[in-house]
Design an enzyme around this catalytic site. Structure first.
Site, short mmCIF file in Angstrom:
data_model
loop_
_atom_site.label_atom_id
_atom_site.label_comp_id
_atom_site.label_asym_id
_atom_site.label_seq_id
_atom_site.Cartn_x
_atom_site.Cartn_y
_atom_site.Cartn_z
N GLU A 1 -8.25 6.75 7.84
CA GLU A 1 -6.81 6.83 7.58
C GLU A 1 -6.05 5.61 8.12
O GLU A 1 -4.85 5.67 8.35
CB GLU A 1 -6.23 8.12 8.17
CG GLU A 1 -6.51 9.37 7.33
CD GLU A 1 -5.63 9.48 6.09
OE1 GLU A 1 -4.71 8.66 5.94
OE2 GLU A 1 -5.87 10.40 5.28
N LYS B 1 0.85 -1.19 0.00
CA LYS B 1 0.00 0.00 0.00
C LYS B 1 0.89 1.23 0.00
O LYS B 1 1.76 1.39 0.86
CB LYS B 1 -0.91 -0.01 1.24
CG LYS B 1 -1.75 1.27 1.40
CD LYS B 1 -2.55 1.23 2.70
CE LYS B 1 -3.26 2.55 2.94
NZ LYS B 1 -3.99 2.57 4.23
#
Length: 501
Positions: free
Chosen positions: A344, A86
């Site tokens: 987040e 990621k």
């Protein structure tokens, strides 16, 4: 009878009881056993009958530090958890419908000691010499091109998408090899001392009493120890964070895995899409004040790619934190200590920080109230900074839906309003000591949400057009050159850490 140690701080800690498994429990067990396992009796109590939330499948780069502490082999870990890489989060429709941006994990451009790169970029935009802010960030450009590789000198900042349930199983094996004892059972009672208020034992449905010197509450939203037994109140932050529900489901992979978490805004919340090696994690986070549960789930089901592998699972929560996360001989780790929302990917980070902080202040010779107070102070400060960063995503928007309009019009914490005003007026961002999100994270989200500074630092004015163009062009050229040489993310994962079939 409760006794005081020679230092007046109570008995030394030799028996650690972790209540609850899942990601939080087994991360705690892994770290404590790795560092102090030879000195402690560590037992973890969990029940196979009680499911875990298990949707925290996207992480941030700090997890690499945790794995380095544990000396975890990355390829082995990624294969067992079916993980992918990621590089950031794609925010789609957040500022407004059909307006997207990426919050990447990388640094953007090159700072001057007097001013951040954003000032030079801003001046370049004024002169028609600069492209998009993201053009100067390697991780962001690699994410856009669906590319990834490990680079020399840790030249690429990254995190993981992982199967949270498999991660817990992986850490369980890791911990048991280091001597952690797993005890199967449901907690039905918690006994506290009338003299000290500390927890003496937990009772299981089998009738067994598990005694300990230090108890770690990883029982999730139930907070059986810190909430029910220790009576620590919960601070509700829903005046700033409207979402109170999530629905999760998994789908079969229908294409190559991308190195991005997708965050897709809806009229009443947002949807996540997290690609793993073997499937895709999907979910929708929403506010029950603005949409009915069935309508939110229908919106999720209408916006998935690939065959559903399960029915949607609904999770209800209250955003906020405990007034204390360490009280007496009980430390809350994970959802029992508080929860913001998934936007987040900070949940696993907060678990990690709670564990590392506990190791730094571990009460081997007895619990000192000064340590307890300092632990709670640091934990509160840290989550409040993260809270402000998450609120920013909602506060600054141009959408017309009632949910987004109300978020735009709400009064935010003074600390956040100061950051917004500072950046809007001067282009400046200052990082608070020990804060999770660095300057570039704040800049990417503020620019992405539509805040353009009214001015820039005068240092940027000292460059003529030719010099500024060369400065910006050299950075962009190096980024472009590196990205062009990177392999496709899917191909790299298959070579590096492909899960056994």
């Amino acid at each position: 009878m409760e006794t005081k140690g020679p230092n007046g701080m109570g008995r030394p800690v030799r028996r650690v009881v972790i209540a609850g498994g899942g990601t939080a429990g087994w991360m705690a067990a892994a770290c404590i056993s790795k560092v102090l396992g030879k000195q402690l009796d560590i037992r973890l109590v969990e029940s196979d009958e009680i499911g875990t939330v298990g949707v925290g499948e996207a992480t941030i780069p700090t997890l690499l530090n945790f794995h380095n502490l544990l000396e975890i082999n990355e390829q082995e870990f990624m294969a067992e958890t079916k993980a992918t890489f990621k590089l950031g989060i794609s925010f789609e429709n957040w500022r407004n419908v059909n307006e997207d941006y990426i919050h990447s994990f990388g640094l953007t451009g090159t700072d001057h000691w007097t001013a951040g790169f954003q000032h030079f970029w801003h001046k370049g935009r004024e002169r028609g010499l600069a492209g998009d802010y993201g053009d100067y960030c390697l991780e962001l450009r690699a994410a856009q091109e669906n590319k990834f590789a490990h680079l020399p000198r840790n030249g690429m900042n990254y995190a993981y998408h992982l199967d949270a349930s498999a991660y817990a199983r992986y850490l369980r094996k890791f911990s048991e090899r280091l001597g952690v004892q797993r005890i199967e059972g449901k907690i039905v009672d918690v006994t506290t001392s009338a003299l000290t208020g500390h927890i003496r034992s937990i009772t299981l449905d089998s009738g067994a009493d598990i005694e300990g010197d230090l108890f770690i509450d990883c029982t999730g939203f139930r907070a059986l120890l810190i909430g029910e037994a220790m009576k620590v109140k919960y601070q509700d932050w829903s005046q700033w964070l409207f979402n109170d529900c999530a629905a999760a489901l998994q789908t079969a992979s229908a294409g190559d895995a991308v190195p991005l978490t997708r965050s897709i805004a809806h009229a009443f919340g947002w949807q996540w899409r997290i690609p793993l090696q073997h499937r895709v994690g999907n979910g929708i986070v929403f506010s029950s004040r603005y949409v009915e549960q069935d309508e939110a789930i229908a919106a999720l089901q209408a916006n998935i790619v690939g065959e559903p592998l399960m029915k949607p699972r609904v999770i209800k929560f209250t955003p906020g934190q405990r007034e204390q996360v360490w009280k007496g001989n009980c430390v809350a780790i994970g959802l029992s200590s508080g929860f913001l929302e998934p936007i987040e990917s900070t949940s696993i980070h907060l678990i990690q920080r709670g564990i590392v902080r506990l190791m730094q202040m571990f009460p081997a010779n007895g619990i000192a109230q000064t340590d307890v107070e300092e632990y709670n102070r640091q934990a509160a400060t840290e989550i409040e900074h993260i809270r402000d960063f998450i609120i920013l995503h909602y506060k600054v928007n141009n959408r017309l839906d009632p949910y987004w309009r109300d978020a735009r019009e709400m009064q935010v914490p003074v600390s956040l309003q100061h950051r917004i005003d500072l950046f809007r007026q001067t282009g400046r961002v200052f990082r608070v000591p020990n804060e999770l999100f660095a300057e570039n994270s704040w800049i990417q989200v503020m620019l992405g949400q539509g805040i353009m500074p009214l001015q820039h630092h005068q240092t940027a004015d000292l460059m003529g057009d030719a010099e500024l163009s060369h400065f910006l062009g050299a950075i962009k050229g190096q980024v472009d050159k590196t990205v062009a040489q990177l392999p496709a993310h899917q191909a790299y994962v298959e070579r590096y850490c492909s899960a056994p079939k």
